[in-house]
Scaffold this motif. Structure first.
Motif, PDB file in Angstrom:
ATOM      1  N   ARG A 103       0.958  -1.204  -0.050  1.00  0.00           N
ATOM      2  CA  ARG A 103       0.054  -0.119  -0.170  1.00  0.00           C
ATOM      3  C   ARG A 103       0.770   1.203  -0.041  1.00  0.00           C
ATOM      4  O   ARG A 103       1.552   1.332   0.952  1.00  0.00           O
ATOM      5  N   VAL A 104       0.757   2.135  -0.979  1.00  0.00           N
ATOM      6  CA  VAL A 104       1.228   3.183  -1.208  1.00  0.00           C
ATOM      7  C   VAL A 104       0.284   4.148  -1.113  1.00  0.00           C
ATOM      8  O   VAL A 104       0.039   5.043  -0.093  1.00  0.00           O
ATOM      9  N   LYS A 107      -2.237   3.766   1.847  1.00  0.00           N
ATOM     10  CA  LYS A 107      -1.535   3.700   2.936  1.00  0.00           C
ATOM     11  C   LYS A 107      -2.368   3.876   4.058  1.00  0.00           C
ATOM     12  O   LYS A 107      -2.530   3.052   5.270  1.00  0.00           O
ATOM     13  N   ASN A 108      -2.965   5.136   4.205  1.00  0.00           N
ATOM     14  CA  ASN A 108      -3.537   5.479   5.228  1.00  0.00           C
ATOM     15  C   ASN A 108      -5.035   5.325   5.196  1.00  0.00           C
ATOM     16  O   ASN A 108      -5.986   5.288   6.264  1.00  0.00           O
ATOM     17  N   GLN A 123       0.932  10.094  10.862  1.00  0.00           N
ATOM     18  CA  GLN A 123       1.379   9.294   9.782  1.00  0.00           C
ATOM     19  C   GLN A 123       2.590  10.172   9.055  1.00  0.00           C
ATOM     20  O   GLN A 123       2.715   9.707   7.624  1.00  0.00           O
ATOM     21  N   TRP A 317       4.379   9.724  -0.503  1.00  0.00           N
ATOM     22  CA  TRP A 317       5.273   8.679  -0.387  1.00  0.00           C
ATOM     23  C   TRP A 317       6.528   8.509  -0.986  1.00  0.00           C
ATOM     24  O   TRP A 317       7.530   8.308  -0.454  1.00  0.00           O
TER      25      TRP A 317
END
Ligand SMILES: Cc1cc2nc3c(=O)[nH]c(=O)nc-3n(C[C@H](O)[C@H](O)[C@H](O)COP(=O)(O)O)c2cc1C
Ligand code: FES
Lengths: 583, 172
Positions: A103-104, A107-108, A123, A317
């Motif tokens: 997960r890029v 991700k959140n 984060q 990212w």
């Protein structure tokens, strides 16, 4: 300890709001020291509503398909009382499916509360923007994007650094950064989930782009059908302004950037960048010829950079982890990860993020859990109205811009609509043409009239009135439209027909010459018959038939009068003895 | 031929039973802002539920653009309606995922329940429906939206139940 509830549009549709309220009031009733907060969609839409209990040490327990009763058990579990919450715990297999993803962009999503900038900051949020604006020159930022190898996630995969560089190099003081959140491909919802689940990532990506190209003003063009995305993004922009991540003199470096939202008004073609700009200017959203590209002459004639939501969401990212970390994933021609929306006849529909270069089979039969109801996999549609149907035989095709293009389909924005044996491929092609024909802006003749002519032929074929020569006429028209249309909407409109002709020509021939639809989808080609052996004469079908086409004595086999039958299928639907045969 | 829209449409507006006062602050805020036509139309539709021709003529005059251009924009975008909608507007998704999972059946169920075609208002004035391309909840297909609420995994039966429920609430 805290409790989170997935409150994306999909979660809400499954009842997450009620569960959220139940948990919230229950927690205060039980006087639990346990905040209940929202998160975005984690991607497992087939398991919504999803609830997490997160212990202070980070240990997470996930509960799925949570109903009112389950909410009660979850509360008991949180309070340390005897409970049956385990019955609703996520299956190991599903949890593993989630873990297996890289997960890029996502991700959140499903982890943080999208309405809280503090959770985003926790984060490492806005750290990438701080680093870029504080420590890097715009040229260095663009260089890093170049190293990452990221291509635009809006469909074409065009190198992002190149567009940024072009916009930077264009002369002029005033430049714009635009985010394309029109997400017109029906069957795709990555962008919606991203904005609903992690709006600050998109804002941060745009902020970095603005710094790189030298722009002080940005617009997010969001489609009108996404009210929740607009609401969350609005909130996030407000918070970012408050904290000084948007506005004047950001991070004290003298750089300023303002961002606003423009709600679309419902037109697929407005996803095309020049049409999007026309729409932003308050006009009919009609594309124009390129060049000049938006990077040279865009919004109000000024140099503008347009990227897709997912493209921007990847940028923070990349800046935090370095371009090389991103390009280490994927294939030679397609770097990084990609988010896919798995829908249709798939067992586990939702969002999946995986490195480029996996096979279609891995996605559909891995995380996707295969086909619904044990049916046979027939094809997957990728790229929406501009793309094509990839047949089951080719499911080892790698997910990579080049490999997919070779099949006649395209990567597109990441929608994967899975089809099984009950989907008629001729009907699918007709469906997409109907869509593009409606959405054609009408500016160029090839698209406006050409798609209409193709649609007429497709409708005839599905109606059982197909004739010899139709296939040749379709390919001829397709060729003309591909070469003659002004924008990519028209140029790619024939693709669904061409790919189905390439892989499923037999279905076209069945429709045209045998007047049969083997998938039993095209109504006009069906015939219904009652199996006298099975029929018990219960009279149910005769009573339900809206056309009065069924007759017969009680307790004796019934008959359908095909002259009266309107082929609605009601009889087959209501028969309890499986006595109605469809051909 | 001379353009008649200014002379013929605007006087008619004076008789129309539309109270323009709620729209005035919107027009005030956007009158000088370049490219704000779509935004103004969206706000107007939010206020009135639809965009009657007389109102469009008025907006055109206030923003200083040709009525033909306003009509051009209104007819281009599917969001804009020139006819009123039912109190509850049902949007039935006809996107790819919903199509594959039987959205045609859902439309049939809605049509039969309401007894009206797309874009028409049901007898009790409560409902009208429109087909749309994708509501972004494809994993729950087939999907429809009523007001702000999305309903997923629909069947002909569940559609009737949902509509009945709303009717019941309205009756109370
Ligand atoms: C008919 C048509 C529809 C499009 N729809 C979208 C869309 O919904 N979202 C999107 O990001 N790009 C869409 N695109 C692609 C955009 O024109 C543009 O290439 C893209 O936004 C660039 O962003 P990217 O480089 O980050 O992909 C569409 C293109 C065409 C021709
Ligand atoms: S296709 Fe129906 S919600 Fe997307």
């Amino acid at each position: 300890m805290r409790i989170t509830v997935g409150k994306g549009s999909c979660g809400i549709a499954a009842g997450a709001l009620e569960i959220f309220e139940l948990l919230k009031s229950g927690a205060s009733e039980k006087q639990l020291d346990c905040p209940v907060t929202a998160t975005g969609c984690v991607g497992m839409c087939y398991l919504e509503p999803i609830v997490n209990i997160i212990e202070d040490d980070g240990f997470v327990r996930t509960y799925v398909k949570v109903n009112a009763e389950a909410a009660g058990e979850i509360l008991k579990s949180a309070a340390g009382e005897q409970n049956r919450a385990e019955e609703y715990a996520i299956a190991d297999e599903d949890a593993a499916g989630l873990k297996s993803q890289s997960r890029v962009a996502l991700k959140n999503c499903g982890i943080i509360n999208p309405e809280s900038i503090d959770e985003y900051l926790a984060q490492d949020g806005y750290a990438a923007a701080r680093k870029c604006i504080g420590e890097m020159t715009p040229e260095r930022v663009i260089e890093e994007v170049k190293i990452s190898g990221i291509g635009g996630r809006g469909g074409a995969g065009f190198p992002t650094w190149f567009k940024w560089n072009a916009a930077r190099a264009s002369a002029g003081e005033k430049k714009y950064v635009i985010c394309n959140a029109d997400e017109g491909d029906p069957g795709a919802f990555m962008d919606r989930a991203l904005i609903e689940g992690d709006p600050h990532a998109v804002i941060e990506g745009m902020l970095i782009a603005a710094y790189a190209i030298g722009s002080d003003e940005g617009v997010v063009y969001v489609r009108a059908e996404y009210p929740l995305a607009i609401e969350r993004l609005e909130k996030a922009i407000g918070q970012a302004k408050e904290r000084g991540f948007l506005g004047k003199n950001i991070f004290g470096g003298g750089f300023s950037f303002n961002l606003r939202i423009k709600a679309g008004a419902g037109a697929f073609v407005c996803g095309e960048e020049t049409a999007l700009i026309a729409s932003l200017e308050g006009e009919r959203g009609m594309p124009r010829l390129k060049p000049p590209f938006p990077a040279q002459k865009g919004f109000w004639g000024k140099p503008s950079n347009i990227n897709n939501v997912e493209t921007y969401a990847n940028i923070p990212w990349i800046m935090r982890n370095g371009g090389a970390a991103f390009s280490a994933m994927g294939t030679e021609s397609s770097k990084g990860t990609k988010v896919f929306a798995l829908t249709g006849k798939i067992a586990k529909g939702g969002l999946v993020e995986a490195p480029m270069g996996g096979s279609i089979r891995e996605v559909i039969f891995g995380v996707g859990g295969g086909i619904k109801d044990g049916k046979a996999f027939k094809a997957v549609q990728m790229g929406g109205p501009s793309g094509g149907c990839i047949p089951a035989e080719l499911s080892d095709t790698l997910i990579d811009y080049r490999a997919l293009a070779e099949t006649g389909a395209i990567m597109g924005s990441g929608g994967m609509v899975v089809m099984d044996e009950t989907t008629c491929m001729v009907d699918m092609a007709r469906f997409f043409l109907d869509f593009t024909c409606r959405e054609s802006c009408g500016k160029c003749v090839h698209c406006r009239i050409g798609t209409r002519r193709m649609l007429e032929i497709m409708e005839r074929i599905c109606d059982g009135k197909g004739a010899d020569g139709d296939i040749e006429q379709l390919t001829g028209l397709a060729d003309e439209i591909k070469n003659g249309a002004l924008c990519a909407l028209g140029q790619t409109a024939p693709n669904p027909v061409l790919t189905t002709l390439r892989y499923f020509k037999n279905e076209y021939e069945d429709h045209i010459y045998r007047k049969k639809c083997t998938a039993h989808a095209c109504k006009a080609l069906l015939s219904y018959e009652i199996d006298a052996e099975r029929c018990t004469g219960c009279t149910l079908c005769a009573r339900k038939c809206p056309a009065d086409a069924i007759s017969g004595e009680r307790k004796l086999p019934h008959k359908i009068d095909m002259n009266k039958c309107i082929k609605c299928g009601k009889c087959a639907e209501v028969c309890r003895f499986d006595a109605v045969a469809i051909d | 031929m001379e353009c008649k829209c200014q002379t013929e449409m605007i006087p008619k507006f004076a008789d129309a039973a539309i109270d323009i006062s709620p729209l005035l602050p919107v027009l005030e805020a956007y009158s000088g802002v370049q490219g704000s036509l779509i935004t103004v139309l969206q706000k107007a539709q939010e206020l009135y539920g639809y965009l009657p021709a007389d109102l469009l003529a008025y907006i055109a005059r206030r923003l200083g653009v040709a009525p033909a251009k306003v009509m051009g924009v209104v007819s281009f975008y599917t969001q804009f309606r020139t006819k009123p909608a039912g109190k509850h507007l049902i949007l039935i998704c006809q996107g790819t995922a919903c199509h594959v999972n039987g959205s045609a059946e859902i439309e049939r169920a809605v049509r039969e329940y309401l007894g009206v075609e797309e874009g028409e208002i049901s007898k009790d004035g409560l409902f009208s429906y429109n087909n749309v391309a994708c509501l972004g909840c494809c994993s729950l297909s087939p999907v429809m939206m009523i007001g702000d609420k999305t309903y997923g995994a629909l069947t002909g039966k569940s559609v009737a139940k949902i509509l009945k429920e709303i009717e019941k609430e309205e009756a109370e």
